[in-house]
Design an enzyme around this catalytic site. Structure first.
Site, PDB file in Angstrom:
ATOM      1  N   CYS A   1      -0.026 -25.976  -8.537  1.00 41.59           N
ATOM      2  CA  CYS A   1      -0.857 -24.774  -8.652  1.00 41.59           C
ATOM      3  C   CYS A   1       0.044 -23.535  -8.523  1.00 41.59           C
ATOM      4  CB  CYS A   1      -1.923 -24.798  -7.549  1.00 41.59           C
ATOM      5  SG  CYS A   1      -2.695 -23.189  -7.248  1.00 41.59           S
TER       6      CYS A   1
ATOM      7  N   GLU B   1      -0.290   4.257 -17.430  1.00 43.04           N
ATOM      8  CA  GLU B   1      -0.925   2.975 -17.111  1.00 43.04           C
ATOM      9  C   GLU B   1      -1.922   2.585 -18.202  1.00 43.04           C
ATOM     10  OE1 GLU B   1      -0.255   5.247 -14.838  1.00 43.04           O
ATOM     11  OE2 GLU B   1       0.920   4.155 -13.332  1.00 43.04           O
TER      12      GLU B   1
ATOM     13  N   HIS C   1     -21.989  -1.036   1.913  1.00 41.41           N
ATOM     14  CA  HIS C   1     -22.580  -2.107   1.110  1.00 41.41           C
ATOM     15  C   HIS C   1     -21.542  -2.686   0.160  1.00 41.41           C
ATOM     16  CE1 HIS C   1     -22.760   1.283  -1.697  1.00 41.41           C
ATOM     17  NE2 HIS C   1     -22.927   0.414  -2.682  1.00 41.41           N
TER      18      HIS C   1
HETATM   19 ZN   LIG Z   1      -3.587 -23.645  -5.157  1.00 41.61          ZN
END
Ligand SMILES: [Zn+2]
Ligand SMILES: [Zn+2]
Length: 340
Positions: free
Chosen positions: A195, A308, A165
């Site tokens: 972009c 981390e 799921h």
């Molecule tokens: Zn893009």
């Protein structure tokens, strides 16, 4: 010497330390035994035949004989509920609001013993089709700002039920992680008129060494500064901020590329537990010039540790170039068929 690499999309630093992969707990040396799952379990709310055990059905993908291939149900333990009243409260630095939104579960197969990576491409496309349908519906709910589609596969990835799921949440806030990415993408667009994601994709294609497969619509690759072994991204080539903008043909193409990466992972990285998430622009930014949706797969092959958590940087014990090569070479055969 180890090398630090920067990811311009997430602003994370990853420390490439391939020497560490020889440590005794190296995941590649540990053969994990998967429990054998029966085709049906009486007590499983997601198995076909047990529908009354699950919460109400919201949608389904049907087979020609009328049975279901995959279905969406409400999460019985949802933290979110639809409301128009956000009940915002603020007392100094103590701020709260209603948890407005939705939490849904996508049951990926009627049978208990199936895994997403083993499904036929057409079945996987039906699951992705449900993601798209629910994304489009949830964005219309009042006060929904962010929709996240994700999957936890296996214990190390945080799953509580073994029946295949995935989940969809719709929330009234945009997380700081997404806001920061959006901000950075905007800044990049202002400076460079392009972009950031399209640029990263173009440069990764040029470099080539971290590409797993490059099809006409999607490219699967490990980012230059991937945070952990086999951490990979699937980018659409076409610039599009929001996942729900995906067309029917691309849905099938995405099912193919996702299915193949899951199979490659199982071969190359010893069938790891994994999470994936679809990163999409916030609801109000669906027309953004700068954001570019993508799918991220994070195999759970290494644990986050104190370094981390404390530093916000990551130590990666395998170079993405090495992982990409093993992924490309993984023998996955053709279309693995699953009897249903
Ligand atoms: Zn893009
Ligand atoms: Zn089941």
């Amino acid at each position: 010497m180890s090398e630090m690499r920067f990811n311009p999309i997430t602003l994370d630093w990853a420390i490439m330390a391939p020497g560490r992969s020889g440590r005794p707990n190296d995941f590649l040396r540990v053969k994990k035994e998967r429990p054998v799952r029966p085709a049906y379990r009486e007590d499983c709310p997601f198995c076909a035949g047990n529908e009354p055990l699950a919460a109400e059905e919201i949608s389904r993908a049907s087979a020609p004989d009328g049975s279901w291939l995959a279905r969406v149900v409400a999460n019985k333990y949802s933290a979110f509920s639809a409301t128009e009243d956000l009940r915002r409260e603020s007392r100094g630095t103590f701020r709260s609001m209603a948890a407005a939104g939705a939490h849904e579960v996508v049951i990926e197969h009627p049978r208990h013993d199936q895994s997403l990576g083993d499904l036929e491409i057409s079945h996987l496309a039906a699951v992705l089709g449900l993601y798209r349908e629910r994304f489009r519906a949830l964005r219309e709910l009042p006060n929904v700002e962010s929709i996240v589609i994700f999957k936890n596969s296996g214990e190390r990835a945080g799953t509580s039920l073994e029946h295949a799921h995935s989940q969809i949440t719709a929330t009234p806030v945009v997380s700081s992680q997404v806001l920061m990415r959006l901000e950075e993408a905007r800044r990049y667009h202002e400076y460079h008129g392009a972009c950031l994601y399209c640029e990263v994709l173009r440069e990764e294609l040029e470099a080539g060494e971290r590409i797993i497969e490059a099809g006409p619509s999607f490219v699967a690759f490990l980012p230059y500064a991937s945070l952990s072994p086999y951490h990979l991204w699937i980018f659409p080539r076409r610039h599009s901020p929001s996942f729900d903008d995906i067309g029917d043909d691309d849905l099938v193409a995405l099912a193919g590329v996702l299915g193949r990466q899951l199979r490659r992972l199982a071969v190359a990285a010893n069938d790891p537990d994994y999470n994936f998430t679809i990163r999409s622009a916030p609801v109000g930014e669906a027309g953004s010039c700068c954001f570019h949706w993508y799918l991220s797969i994070v195999p759970r092959v290494s644990h986050l540790a104190g370094f981390e958590l404390g530093s916000g940087s990551y130590i990666n014990s395998m170079l993405p170039e090495v992982c990409a090569e093993r992924m490309r070479e993984a023998e996955i055969g053709g279309e693995l068929r699953v009897e249903s």
